[in-house]
Design an enzyme around this catalytic site. Structure first.
Site, PDB file in Angstrom:
ATOM      1  N   GLN A 168       6.573  11.651 -35.437  1.00  0.00           N
ATOM      2  CA  GLN A 168       6.417  11.135 -36.797  1.00  0.00           C
ATOM      3  C   GLN A 168       6.208  12.298 -37.763  1.00  0.00           C
ATOM      4  O   GLN A 168       5.751  13.375 -37.380  1.00  0.00           O
ATOM      5  CB  GLN A 168       5.243  10.161 -36.870  1.00  0.00           C
ATOM      6  CG  GLN A 168       5.519   8.852 -36.158  1.00  0.00           C
ATOM      7  CD  GLN A 168       4.315   7.923 -36.195  1.00  0.00           C
ATOM      8  OE1 GLN A 168       3.184   8.373 -36.064  1.00  0.00           O
ATOM      9  NE2 GLN A 168       4.575   6.641 -36.359  1.00  0.00           N
ATOM     10  N   VAL A 178      -0.671  11.209 -38.444  1.00  0.00           N
ATOM     11  CA  VAL A 178       0.357  10.374 -37.844  1.00  0.00           C
ATOM     12  C   VAL A 178       0.029  10.249 -36.362  1.00  0.00           C
ATOM     13  O   VAL A 178      -0.640  11.106 -35.791  1.00  0.00           O
ATOM     14  CB  VAL A 178       1.796  10.923 -38.045  1.00  0.00           C
ATOM     15  CG1 VAL A 178       2.209  10.794 -39.495  1.00  0.00           C
ATOM     16  CG2 VAL A 178       1.912  12.340 -37.562  1.00  0.00           C
ATOM     17  N   SER A 179       0.499   9.175 -35.736  1.00  0.00           N
ATOM     18  CA  SER A 179       0.093   8.867 -34.367  1.00  0.00           C
ATOM     19  C   SER A 179       0.871   9.600 -33.289  1.00  0.00           C
ATOM     20  O   SER A 179       0.353   9.844 -32.215  1.00  0.00           O
ATOM     21  CB  SER A 179       0.213   7.371 -34.120  1.00  0.00           C
ATOM     22  OG  SER A 179      -0.615   6.679 -35.014  1.00  0.00           O
ATOM     23  N   THR A 180       2.114   9.949 -33.557  1.00  0.00           N
ATOM     24  CA  THR A 180       2.908  10.597 -32.515  1.00  0.00           C
ATOM     25  C   THR A 180       3.533  11.873 -33.043  1.00  0.00           C
ATOM     26  O   THR A 180       3.701  12.059 -34.248  1.00  0.00           O
ATOM     27  CB  THR A 180       4.032   9.670 -32.009  1.00  0.00           C
ATOM     28  OG1 THR A 180       4.916   9.382 -33.095  1.00  0.00           O
ATOM     29  CG2 THR A 180       3.478   8.385 -31.437  1.00  0.00           C
TER      30      THR A 180
END
Length: 182
Positions: free
Chosen positions: A14, A9-11
């Site tokens: 998340q 996941v990017s952040t």
């Protein structure tokens, strides 16, 4: 032959749980995962760990292809590295499946390569346009002003040697040679 999962996941806010659950349900023996942007070094190391870990006849499983990286180009590079090791790639959403010799899947993977090349060309064009617009074309600033350049050409035409001009203006002889060629 093992199924090895990869989730990202990017952040930090998340949640990975849906991807991890889907990969476990798909039968993955081991799952590499992280909460990093595609740009971060930590994510690259997790992906590098995965590429290092897998062996011939393994299959890397992802929920979606975009989990493997930020750009199509980097994703295709990773798929190429895996294929060179004899490792297949499969997405649970069905976008990519190199495990079958299905002509449609081969065509899909090749199309992704075409799109990666297109994406790269668009990025390069945008960079060049931006450089032209700002006047920052890259490279090191010239040691010589336009006036000095003209002086050098005039002096050279008047018979002063390239070596003497290079010493006088504190530049290499190659700079003088290139300047007087123009």
């Amino acid at each position: 032959m093992a199924l090895i999962g990869y989730a990202r996941v990017s952040t930090q806010d998340q949640d990975l749980s849906a991807q991890l659950e889907a990969l476990q349900l798909a039968g993955c023996n081991k799952v590499f995962h992280g909460k990093q942007s595609g740009k971060s070094d930590d994510n690259l190391s997790k992906l590098a760990e995965l590429v290092e870990y897998v062996r011939e006849d393994d299959t890397v499983v992802l929920t979606k292809l975009d989990r493997m990286g930020r750009s199509l180009n980097s994703i295709l590079e990773t798929i190429q590295k895996l294929n060179e090791k004899g490792v297949q790639v499969k997405t649970l959403d069905g976008q990519v499946d190199t495990t079958s010799n299905n002509p449609m899947q081969k065509a899909m993977t090749q199309l992704l390569g075409v799109f990666a090349e297109l994406e790269h060309s668009i990025i390069v064009d945008r960079l060049q346009d931006g450089r032209k617009r700002t006047g920052k074309l890259g490279g090191r600033p010239s040691k010589l002003t336009p006036e000095q350049r003209q002086e050098i050409i005039t002096k050279h035409d008047g018979g002063i040697s390239q070596s003497a001009l290079a010493r006088e203006y504190n530049v290499s002889r190659a700079t003088i040679i290139n300047l007087v060629k123009k």
